[in-house]
Write a protein that holds these residues in place. Structure first.
Motif, PDB file in Angstrom:
ATOM      1  N   ASN A 139     126.352 -58.874 -43.321  1.00 35.44           N
ATOM      2  CA  ASN A 139     125.414 -58.862 -44.226  1.00 35.44           C
ATOM      3  C   ASN A 139     125.079 -58.025 -45.305  1.00 35.44           C
ATOM      4  O   ASN A 139     124.366 -58.013 -46.379  1.00 35.44           O
ATOM      5  N   LEU A 140     125.961 -56.900 -45.276  1.00 35.22           N
ATOM      6  CA  LEU A 140     126.113 -55.763 -46.362  1.00 35.22           C
ATOM      7  C   LEU A 140     126.938 -56.557 -47.650  1.00 35.22           C
ATOM      8  O   LEU A 140     126.437 -56.343 -48.947  1.00 35.22           O
ATOM      9  N   PHE A 141     127.574 -57.535 -47.417  1.00 33.44           N
ATOM     10  CA  PHE A 141     128.563 -58.186 -48.345  1.00 33.44           C
ATOM     11  C   PHE A 141     128.530 -59.646 -48.278  1.00 33.44           C
ATOM     12  O   PHE A 141     129.568 -60.101 -47.665  1.00 33.44           O
ATOM     13  N   PRO A 142     127.486 -60.159 -48.173  1.00 33.66           N
ATOM     14  CA  PRO A 142     127.406 -61.666 -48.176  1.00 33.66           C
ATOM     15  C   PRO A 142     128.247 -62.475 -48.832  1.00 33.66           C
ATOM     16  O   PRO A 142     128.505 -63.783 -48.565  1.00 33.66           O
ATOM     17  N   TYR A 143     128.663 -62.326 -50.148  1.00 30.77           N
ATOM     18  CA  TYR A 143     129.481 -63.153 -50.975  1.00 30.77           C
ATOM     19  C   TYR A 143     131.001 -62.527 -51.136  1.00 30.77           C
ATOM     20  O   TYR A 143     131.950 -62.803 -51.898  1.00 30.77           O
ATOM     21  N   ALA A 144     131.450 -61.863 -50.053  1.00 38.33           N
ATOM     22  CA  ALA A 144     132.840 -61.474 -49.708  1.00 38.33           C
ATOM     23  C   ALA A 144     133.568 -62.730 -49.947  1.00 38.33           C
ATOM     24  O   ALA A 144     133.375 -63.540 -49.133  1.00 38.33           O
ATOM     25  N   GLU A 145     134.782 -62.474 -50.499  1.00 39.99           N
ATOM     26  CA  GLU A 145     135.828 -63.637 -50.274  1.00 39.99           C
ATOM     27  C   GLU A 145     137.189 -63.106 -50.175  1.00 39.99           C
ATOM     28  O   GLU A 145     137.633 -62.003 -50.901  1.00 39.99           O
ATOM     29  N   VAL A 146     138.078 -63.829 -49.662  1.00 39.27           N
ATOM     30  CA  VAL A 146     139.289 -63.457 -49.428  1.00 39.27           C
ATOM     31  C   VAL A 146     140.329 -64.260 -50.074  1.00 39.27           C
ATOM     32  O   VAL A 146     140.046 -65.456 -50.184  1.00 39.27           O
ATOM     33  N   ILE A 147     141.258 -63.702 -50.945  1.00 30.53           N
ATOM     34  CA  ILE A 147     142.113 -64.741 -51.864  1.00 30.53           C
ATOM     35  C   ILE A 147     143.724 -64.487 -51.055  1.00 30.53           C
ATOM     36  O   ILE A 147     144.103 -63.146 -51.157  1.00 30.53           O
ATOM     37  N   HIS A 148     144.453 -65.370 -51.012  1.00 38.97           N
ATOM     38  CA  HIS A 148     145.807 -65.495 -50.561  1.00 38.97           C
ATOM     39  C   HIS A 148     146.625 -65.706 -51.861  1.00 38.97           C
ATOM     40  O   HIS A 148     146.485 -66.780 -52.524  1.00 38.97           O
ATOM     41  N   PHE A 149     147.418 -64.824 -52.062  1.00 37.58           N
ATOM     42  CA  PHE A 149     148.423 -65.018 -53.217  1.00 37.58           C
ATOM     43  C   PHE A 149     149.648 -65.665 -52.673  1.00 37.58           C
ATOM     44  O   PHE A 149     149.912 -65.622 -51.523  1.00 37.58           O
ATOM     45  N   GLY A 164     132.504 -59.196 -53.982  1.00 38.48           N
ATOM     46  CA  GLY A 164     131.898 -60.289 -54.609  1.00 38.48           C
ATOM     47  C   GLY A 164     130.353 -59.700 -54.957  1.00 38.48           C
ATOM     48  O   GLY A 164     129.537 -59.224 -54.537  1.00 38.48           O
ATOM     49  N   ASP A 165     129.932 -60.379 -55.950  1.00 37.93           N
ATOM     50  CA  ASP A 165     128.424 -60.353 -56.412  1.00 37.93           C
ATOM     51  C   ASP A 165     127.608 -61.852 -56.206  1.00 37.93           C
ATOM     52  O   ASP A 165     128.460 -62.625 -56.168  1.00 37.93           O
ATOM     53  N   LYS A 166     126.557 -61.555 -56.306  1.00 40.92           N
ATOM     54  CA  LYS A 166     125.690 -62.930 -56.156  1.00 40.92           C
ATOM     55  C   LYS A 166     125.996 -63.767 -57.238  1.00 40.92           C
ATOM     56  O   LYS A 166     126.073 -63.431 -58.446  1.00 40.92           O
ATOM     57  N   PRO A 167     126.513 -65.086 -56.967  1.00 38.58           N
ATOM     58  CA  PRO A 167     126.879 -65.780 -57.960  1.00 38.58           C
ATOM     59  C   PRO A 167     125.847 -66.318 -58.782  1.00 38.58           C
ATOM     60  O   PRO A 167     124.574 -66.425 -58.376  1.00 38.58           O
ATOM     61  N   GLU A 168     126.072 -66.550 -60.070  1.00 36.41           N
ATOM     62  CA  GLU A 168     125.427 -66.886 -61.211  1.00 36.41           C
ATOM     63  C   GLU A 168     124.731 -68.151 -60.961  1.00 36.41           C
ATOM     64  O   GLU A 168     125.511 -69.108 -60.443  1.00 36.41           O
ATOM     65  N   ARG A 169     123.358 -68.335 -61.064  1.00 34.89           N
ATOM     66  CA  ARG A 169     122.967 -69.636 -60.802  1.00 34.89           C
ATOM     67  C   ARG A 169     123.265 -70.472 -61.808  1.00 34.89           C
ATOM     68  O   ARG A 169     123.178 -70.122 -63.100  1.00 34.89           O
ATOM     69  N   ARG A 170     123.616 -71.604 -61.450  1.00 34.20           N
ATOM     70  CA  ARG A 170     124.270 -72.628 -62.705  1.00 34.20           C
ATOM     71  C   ARG A 170     122.986 -73.422 -63.222  1.00 34.20           C
ATOM     72  O   ARG A 170     123.015 -73.877 -64.238  1.00 34.20           O
ATOM     73  N   LYS A 293     123.863 -69.028 -40.035  1.00 35.38           N
ATOM     74  CA  LYS A 293     124.619 -70.253 -40.351  1.00 35.38           C
ATOM     75  C   LYS A 293     124.220 -70.963 -41.696  1.00 35.38           C
ATOM     76  O   LYS A 293     125.275 -71.126 -42.172  1.00 35.38           O
ATOM     77  N   ALA A 294     123.177 -70.493 -42.280  1.00 28.87           N
ATOM     78  CA  ALA A 294     122.898 -70.662 -43.516  1.00 28.87           C
ATOM     79  C   ALA A 294     123.807 -70.097 -44.417  1.00 28.87           C
ATOM     80  O   ALA A 294     124.156 -70.689 -45.574  1.00 28.87           O
ATOM     81  N   THR A 295     124.026 -68.812 -44.219  1.00 29.88           N
ATOM     82  CA  THR A 295     124.593 -67.970 -45.274  1.00 29.88           C
ATOM     83  C   THR A 295     126.380 -68.604 -45.205  1.00 29.88           C
ATOM     84  O   THR A 295     126.896 -68.930 -46.213  1.00 29.88           O
ATOM     85  N   GLN A 296     126.673 -68.868 -44.100  1.00 32.90           N
ATOM     86  CA  GLN A 296     128.156 -69.546 -43.863  1.00 32.90           C
ATOM     87  C   GLN A 296     128.078 -70.884 -44.634  1.00 32.90           C
ATOM     88  O   GLN A 296     129.086 -71.308 -45.252  1.00 32.90           O
ATOM     89  N   ARG A 297     126.938 -71.603 -44.474  1.00 33.78           N
ATOM     90  CA  ARG A 297     127.066 -72.907 -44.898  1.00 33.78           C
ATOM     91  C   ARG A 297     126.882 -72.971 -46.564  1.00 33.78           C
ATOM     92  O   ARG A 297     127.843 -73.697 -47.371  1.00 33.78           O
ATOM     93  N   ARG A 298     126.325 -71.863 -47.113  1.00 36.22           N
ATOM     94  CA  ARG A 298     126.114 -71.780 -48.512  1.00 36.22           C
ATOM     95  C   ARG A 298     127.378 -71.304 -49.094  1.00 36.22           C
ATOM     96  O   ARG A 298     127.874 -71.657 -50.153  1.00 36.22           O
ATOM     97  N   LYS A 299     128.208 -70.410 -48.578  1.00 28.49           N
ATOM     98  CA  LYS A 299     129.400 -69.731 -48.914  1.00 28.49           C
ATOM     99  C   LYS A 299     130.492 -71.268 -48.754  1.00 28.49           C
ATOM    100  O   LYS A 299     131.312 -71.346 -49.823  1.00 28.49           O
ATOM    101  N   ARG A 300     130.246 -71.970 -47.895  1.00 27.01           N
ATOM    102  CA  ARG A 300     131.482 -72.844 -47.964  1.00 27.01           C
ATOM    103  C   ARG A 300     131.110 -74.196 -48.789  1.00 27.01           C
ATOM    104  O   ARG A 300     132.105 -74.549 -49.323  1.00 27.01           O
ATOM    105  N   ASN A 301     130.077 -74.227 -49.239  1.00 29.24           N
ATOM    106  CA  ASN A 301     129.707 -75.249 -50.102  1.00 29.24           C
ATOM    107  C   ASN A 301     129.718 -75.233 -51.509  1.00 29.24           C
ATOM    108  O   ASN A 301     129.520 -75.827 -52.428  1.00 29.24           O
ATOM    109  N   LEU A 302     129.958 -73.735 -51.841  1.00 32.11           N
ATOM    110  CA  LEU A 302     129.592 -73.057 -53.272  1.00 32.11           C
ATOM    111  C   LEU A 302     130.891 -73.850 -53.854  1.00 32.11           C
ATOM    112  O   LEU A 302     132.144 -73.854 -53.666  1.00 32.11           O
ATOM    113  N   LEU A 303     130.612 -74.576 -55.110  1.00 30.43           N
ATOM    114  CA  LEU A 303     131.772 -74.978 -56.094  1.00 30.43           C
ATOM    115  C   LEU A 303     132.023 -74.169 -57.192  1.00 30.43           C
ATOM    116  O   LEU A 303     130.946 -73.730 -57.847  1.00 30.43           O
TER     117      LEU A 303
END
Length: 710
Positions: A139-149, A164-170, A293-303
């Motif tokens: 909840n503190l960092f809803p836009y966090a992401e992990v990158i595998h090098f 992560g920051d809140k993604p800019e609205r396209r 669940k909505a947060t997870q879905r939004r993160k998963r569907n982000l292009l």
């Protein structure tokens, strides 16, 4: 292991050769969340020390927590490639610690594997490194992401956690979405009706847009920001209850309590729509579950971006729109195939001219309405932002105009395609036929002219086979020269075996438990610990019945699942049902068999997966008895019971596992099947069940002089 930081206030709480525990603080040196770096014991005999370490740190602090590092264990066999099969007990122990810590895997971007070891004969790759966190940290960092090098200069690949920051609205401005919570106000119908009547004479798209604008303006004034209103109402209620209560203040408290209850219902309805959690009903007091669940879905569907045909990465919205448009335009473009008569020669005509004329008739208003009301009200909205719910609720206002629009569209350019589905054929039929083919190829077989088959299919279907994405596997009877000729002619890639077909493994190995272990992993993912802490008891019941127990249905319709594995799946479900606290597991007051009893008999009506598996396989056998015209019946009859029916079939020599599974369920059919006597010519008097009534179905032992040939 080590931990470095810069420009962040951090207090080290504890450390060892296997962990570093720190508190991350704000500007006033007050701890906000906890970060724990972990290096798990690599030895199998010591892995329990890693899990005990995780539990002790988790139970020793109430702060939001992030755990990261090399845990030296995997969550499932999908995180391993090559080498020996990992012991299920080791994986279960990691999952148990993961759940007790209330964590969620933060996922990854890049290659799934973070460790590899090469040898002369094989390459072993596993996902040993990961980041996980509890709900509060997410909840503190809803836009966090992990990158595998990539793995380079080491047997491990680096992983990077970006907060992560809140993604800019396209898009320009906020997209309109019809909200189910608006229906709670009686004024909503008036707003829709007035806006719809104001657009009489305009196109239906313009009228819907006008309704959307009116609803947006009305909703912002009526509902505002629900979260802010909840906080403000809670503040007022707290202040009122803090004073000395009299009759007037008591009435005020009741009013504020009712208002707060209504606001919570609005908030739950809002997140229910965004979660698309169709397994649970709105109003079930599961707001936190819907939110996560909505947060997870939004993160998963982000292009974030797309590759164009030249392999260039594009993140600009206009470039992405162009890539998508070009891809689907090319995908569905026609190459104007010909030679249909030759391709369909010999096929039986299933759609008569009269049937085709009826299909081409303009739909009636009742048919259009029925089609609309069969849609799920909460599925993805159209480009106009309207769910099916909008059209269903306001059908009395807009229905006649929608019918006129659909009929006008029907009378315009219509491109009817032949159905890709064959009547009376189930997807399980396709899978069972395919498994018989794979099994026959494993035993013996010979190559055919595949190029002619593909060309015939393309002419008949109007679809083009993408050979660049096509793989071919050969039976052991096809020699190397013939294999090379086919591969070069078709331009396809040769593989030893197809990994999956229609979502199922194509080769069933000796260890059935290992083959079907994916079922347990999928159920466990649905039952992960954070959900049990957010769902109410009725919500858990619905999730188990509607989602978890539906997962193995497809595979159980084709194969017999090992009973030991089904017991483990039952264990996962039971653990989720009874739940756990931060420090201990709750007592399982009844065994799973008791919970599977109907509610009228004191159970919960959960599904016994062993009985369910047997019933699904018996149903396949019943279809083989009843419908002898299917392709599946023809294939199995030619292979296993040429001169008999399914009920008289033997197991056969070297049968496929799918046939063994169905044949094994024949005993269940025979227990309940009974002949209905007609002229009696097909009934064996002394061997078949034909006596009516509830008692014995078979004739008792015949007399010594009886005709045994009857």
């Amino acid at each position: 292991m080590g931990l470095w930081w810069r420009d962040v206030t951090v207090n080290v709480c504890s450390f060892s050769n296997h962990h570093v525990e720190v508190d991350v603080c704000d500007g006033n040196n007050i701890a906000q969340w906890k970060a724990v770096g972990v290096y798990g014991w690599p030895e199998a005999t010591n892995k329990h020390l890693t899990w005990d370490l995780m539990r002790s740190i988790r139970h020793g602090s109430a702060l939001p927590m992030l755990l990261f590092g090399d845990f030296n264990e995997i969550m499932g066999m999908h995180e391993k490639e090559g080498g020996a099969i990992r012991g299920e007990r080791q994986i279960d122990a990691f999952r148990a610690a993961f759940e007790e810590c209330g964590c969620r895997d933060l996922g990854y971007r890049g290659n799934i594997f973070t460790w590899q070891r090469k040898s002369v004969d094989t390459v072993i790759r596993e996902r040993l490194d990961r980041c996980m966190a509890d709900i509060n940290w997410c909840n503190l960092f809803p836009y966090a992401e992990v990158i595998h090098f990539p793995i380079c200069h080491s047997d491990h690949g680096a992983i990077l956690l970006k907060f992560g920051d809140k993604p800019e609205r396209r898009q320009q401005g906020k997209l309109f979405r019809f909200e189910a919570l608006w229906l709670s106000s009686e004024d909503c119908s008036k707003v829709v009706g007035d806006a719809w009547l104001a657009g009489v004479g305009d196109s239906i798209h313009s009228r819907i847009e006008q309704v959307a604008n009116s609803l947006s303006s009305w909703a912002s004034k009526t509902f505002g920001d629900v979260r802010k209103r909840i906080k403000e109402t809670e503040r007022k209620l707290k202040a009122t209850q803090g004073g000395q209560l009299d009759a007037h203040l008591m009435q005020r408290c009741n009013e504020l309590s009712d208002e707060l209850c209504d606001l919570h219902k609005l908030e739950e309805s809002y997140w229910h729509a965004r979660a698309r959690a169709n397994e649970l009903r709105d109003g079930d007091k599961n707001t936190s579950y819907f939110h996560h669940k909505a947060t997870q879905r939004r993160k998963r569907n982000l292009l974030k971006g797309l590759f164009n045909e030249q392999g260039e990465w594009k993140e600009d919205k206009e470039d992405m729109d162009l890539i998508i448009d070009q891809y689907f335009s090319k995908l569905f473009a026609s190459e104007n195939p010909s030679g249909f008569e030759e391709a369909i020669e010999g096929l039986e005509e299933m759609v008569t001219r009269e049937m085709n004329e009826n299909l081409d008739l303009e739909p009636t208003g009742e048919e259009i309405r029925d089609a609309l009301f069969q849609m799920h009200p909460n599925k993805a909205p159209g480009p106009d932002g309207m769910h099916a719910l909008f059209f269903q609720k306001f059908w009395g206002t807009i229905g006649s105009d929608v019918i006129q629009f659909v009929k006008a569209w029907w009378r315009g350019d219509v491109d009817l395609k032949e159905s890709a589905f064959v009547p009376k054929r189930l997807i399980t039929d396709n899978a069972l036929v395919a498994f018989e083919i794979f099994h026959a190829m494993k035993r013996r077989g010979e190559g055919k002219d595949a190029a002619d088959i593909i060309r015939t299919y393309e002419r008949a279907s109007g679809q083009k086979v993408n050979l660049s994405k096509t793989e071919v596997a050969f039976s052991k009877c096809v020699n190397l020269e013939r294999r090379k000729e086919i591969v070069e002619t078709l331009g396809v890639r040769e593989v030893d075996k197809h990994e999956q077909y229609l979502g199922l493994l194509t080769i069933i190995r000796r260890s059935k438990k290992v083959v079907f272990m994916c079922l347990k992993e999928r159920i466990w993912k649905k039952m992960q610990g954070w959900k049990e802490k957010l769902l109410s008891r009725p919500g858990k019941e619905v999730l188990i019945k509607a989602v978890a127990q539906a997962i193995p249905t497809y595979m159980m319709s084709i194969f017999k699942i090992p009973e030991g594995l089904i017991d483990e799946m039952h264990s996962v479900l039971a653990k989720f049902w009874w739940g756990s606290t931060a420090t201990s597991r709750k007592i399982h007051w009844h065994n799973w068999e008791s919970l599977c009893l109907p509610k009228a008999m004191g159970g919960m009506g959960f599904r016994d997966l062993k009985c369910f598996n047997q019933a699904l396989l018996a149903k396949q056998g019943w279809r083989l008895c009843q419908d002898t015209s299917t392709l599946l019946h023809g294939v199995l009859k030619a292979r296993y019971f040429k001169h008999a029916t399914f009920l008289g079939a033997l197991r056969g020599f070297d049968p496929s596992y799918s046939w063994r599974s169905i044949w094994g369920a024949k005993s269940l059919l025979l227990e309940g099947l009974k002949w209905r006597v007609g002229n009696g010519t097909s009934i064996k008097v002394w061997e078949d069940a034909w006596i009516p009534g509830e008692g014995a179905h078979f004739v008792p032992t015949p007399l010594p002089n009886s005709n045994l040939e009857l």
